[in-house]
Design an enzyme around this catalytic site. Sequence first.
Site, mmCIF file in Angstrom:
data_model
loop_
_atom_site.group_PDB
_atom_site.id
_atom_site.type_symbol
_atom_site.label_atom_id
_atom_site.label_comp_id
_atom_site.label_asym_id
_atom_site.label_seq_id
_atom_site.Cartn_x
_atom_site.Cartn_y
_atom_site.Cartn_z
ATOM 1 N N LYS A 25 39.829 44.304 52.652
ATOM 2 C CA LYS A 25 39.772 42.888 52.737
ATOM 3 C C LYS A 25 41.184 42.442 52.569
ATOM 4 C CE LYS A 25 38.761 39.699 49.406
ATOM 5 N NZ LYS A 25 39.791 39.016 49.133
ATOM 6 N N ASN A 26 41.886 42.819 51.415
ATOM 7 C CA ASN A 26 43.215 42.307 51.108
ATOM 8 C C ASN A 26 44.284 42.875 51.746
ATOM 9 O OD1 ASN A 26 42.163 40.298 49.406
ATOM 10 N ND2 ASN A 26 42.597 41.789 47.443
ATOM 11 N N ARG A 64 42.623 32.269 49.637
ATOM 12 C CA ARG A 64 43.915 32.423 49.177
ATOM 13 C C ARG A 64 44.891 32.929 50.141
ATOM 14 N NH1 ARG A 64 47.631 31.084 45.000
ATOM 15 N NH2 ARG A 64 49.015 32.829 44.551
ATOM 16 N N ASP A 89 39.886 31.393 44.443
ATOM 17 C CA ASP A 89 38.747 31.636 43.518
ATOM 18 C C ASP A 89 38.566 30.670 42.384
ATOM 19 O OD1 ASP A 89 37.890 34.327 45.083
ATOM 20 O OD2 ASP A 89 40.125 34.294 44.936
ATOM 21 N N ASP A 95 40.423 43.141 40.133
ATOM 22 C CA ASP A 95 39.402 43.042 40.914
ATOM 23 C C ASP A 95 38.168 44.192 40.581
ATOM 24 O OD1 ASP A 95 40.366 41.040 42.105
ATOM 25 O OD2 ASP A 95 41.288 42.396 43.549
HETATM 26 N N1 EPU Z 1 51.625 34.269 39.840
HETATM 27 C C1 EPU Z 1 52.345 33.093 39.665
HETATM 28 N N2 EPU Z 1 53.110 32.591 40.625
HETATM 29 C C2 EPU Z 1 52.768 33.122 41.979
HETATM 30 C C3 EPU Z 1 52.122 34.345 42.278
HETATM 31 C C4 EPU Z 1 51.323 34.747 41.433
HETATM 32 O O1 EPU Z 1 52.309 32.679 38.497
HETATM 33 O O2 EPU Z 1 53.841 32.607 42.826
HETATM 34 C C5 EPU Z 1 50.679 34.864 38.903
HETATM 35 C C6 EPU Z 1 49.083 34.606 39.310
HETATM 36 O O3 EPU Z 1 48.715 33.362 38.759
HETATM 37 C C7 EPU Z 1 48.405 35.766 38.590
HETATM 38 C C8 EPU Z 1 49.615 36.928 38.888
HETATM 39 O O4 EPU Z 1 50.699 36.054 39.103
HETATM 40 O O5 EPU Z 1 48.408 35.627 37.296
HETATM 41 C C9 EPU Z 1 48.780 37.737 39.869
HETATM 42 O O6 EPU Z 1 48.857 37.251 41.065
HETATM 43 P P1 EPU Z 1 48.998 37.706 42.571
HETATM 44 O O7 EPU Z 1 50.187 36.967 43.290
HETATM 45 O O8 EPU Z 1 49.606 39.340 42.460
HETATM 46 O O9 EPU Z 1 47.685 37.775 43.141
HETATM 47 P P2 EPU Z 1 47.399 37.193 44.529
HETATM 48 O O10 EPU Z 1 48.230 37.749 45.721
HETATM 49 O O11 EPU Z 1 46.943 35.856 44.485
HETATM 50 C C10 EPU Z 1 45.722 39.142 45.265
HETATM 51 C C11 EPU Z 1 44.526 39.424 45.666
HETATM 52 C C12 EPU Z 1 43.545 39.239 44.721
HETATM 53 C C13 EPU Z 1 43.703 40.224 43.540
HETATM 54 C C14 EPU Z 1 45.267 39.774 43.123
HETATM 55 C C15 EPU Z 1 45.932 41.021 42.153
HETATM 56 C C16 EPU Z 1 44.578 38.684 48.061
HETATM 57 C C17 EPU Z 1 44.343 37.605 49.021
HETATM 58 N N3 EPU Z 1 44.253 38.428 46.722
HETATM 59 O O12 EPU Z 1 45.904 37.867 44.928
HETATM 60 O O13 EPU Z 1 42.187 39.618 45.117
HETATM 61 O O14 EPU Z 1 43.041 39.901 42.362
HETATM 62 O O15 EPU Z 1 46.186 40.185 44.010
HETATM 63 O O16 EPU Z 1 45.618 42.017 42.323
HETATM 64 O O17 EPU Z 1 45.460 39.804 48.361
HETATM 65 C C18 EPU Z 1 39.899 39.274 45.449
HETATM 66 O O18 EPU Z 1 39.885 40.037 46.367
HETATM 67 O O19 EPU Z 1 38.924 39.120 45.182
HETATM 68 C C19 EPU Z 1 41.084 38.879 44.959
HETATM 69 C C20 EPU Z 1 40.948 37.739 44.245
#
Ligand code: EPU
Length: 427
Positions: A25-26, A98, A122, A310
Amino acid sequence: MANESYFRVLGGQSLSGEFLVQGAKNAVLKEMAATILATGEHHFYNVPRIVDVEIMAELLLSMGIKSEWASIDHLVISTPSADDILPLADYELVEKIRASITVLGPLIARLGKAKISMPGGDDFGHRPIDMHLEALSELGVKFTSSHGYIEAEAPSLSSNEISLEFPSHTGTDNVLMAAVLTPGHTIINNAAREPEVIDLGMMLNSMGAHISGLGTSTITVDGVEQLRPANHIVVPDRIDAATAIAAVAMNRGEVMIRRARLAHMEMLVRKLKDTGLDFQIDNDGFVVKASRRLNAVNIATLPYPGIATDYLPLLVSMLACADGDSIVTENLFSGRFKYVDELRRLGANMTTSGHHVAIHGVAFLSGAPVKATDIRAGAALLVAATAAEGETRVIGASHIQRGYQFLAKRLSDLGASVELVEESKSA
Ligand code: EPU
């Protein structure tokens, strides 16, 4: 129960057979967003039939980019010329996933502008995008915000050396997709190293981009003038594979996890071996074997190559029935523990404190109605339900369907008793 689809599970069957891992998915959601970068017909294989893919397709359609299934896992996306792409991602769709934020980088790169609603996501805590905006600003993008929308303007982009404060997964995706069409040499320091980011980068390279350092903390991109359409097989989903592992671990048995890549799950597998699980590599995946009650272990999440956030709900479900006490620590999303209360309804003995869960393993769980609040929490409850005595209803099936295809069938094929009761039947 009216108007809400649920999974009906009868627990207690040991598992055997083969579990076919779906595409990630991601990875695919960002790869779909990357179609904004090149005019023409893009072909994606091993695409999971999940709700989030449908939502991303709808979002692209709202911009003028059409998707069509050519077969069960082959998605064709047709991107018109840049003039016919509408650089607007509206609230209704963006609010649902997201990953929608990852249209920002490609829109800026291709059209020099974008208007996108602040993303939702989420139900597990604050998820800002400040790092995305800061990094893109360093490529020359100007952002303003009003009425819940962010507007980006970048008549021309210029390469730069960018250092992310945290190796944000979608943050890295966005900068990467902006940088591929940015003239010059862009360096992304503290980049995310997830297999899904590597998969996106490899796909972009196959479209004509010049990216190196994928899978390391420093990615470099030499901008090109234009890209060609993609022809790409989506990497297998390591979280889907972990879901099957968790089901085997909780129910005992031996299952071939087909297409899974053990190399993408190294830290997890190392930890799971400490619980007593056995893994044997096979040429198209691996076999997981659970022959006794798991040992308790302590676990903390970290960005890749650490143990992914995850996986954590699945691990908490597994440790609920382990022999002894475990402490698990969530280091990425502080609010990601709503499922703990639901696991307690099944008889788990666990308490949360800040970003930790203290788990005292119990000998067995017992069926009860429980509620899924997000994709991974839902999957963890479903897996726990397969091991709980009697009937469990996992309400909120739609959350699970956002990220998993045919999960009831794939678990049933292993011998579990899992049935999806659709909204229309239950109403
Ligand atoms: N963060 C910030 N500022 C930002 C971006 C992130 O403070 O601009 C913080 C977040 O709040 C969090 C941390 O950094 O505490 C990690 O966030 P990250 O940006 O890595 O997560 P994401 O890109 O929003 C993706 C996946 C998530 C997965 C996370 C961690 C997608 C669409 N989502 O989220 O997947 O948990 O990386 O690996 O790729 C899922 O598949 O169910 C899911 C939630």
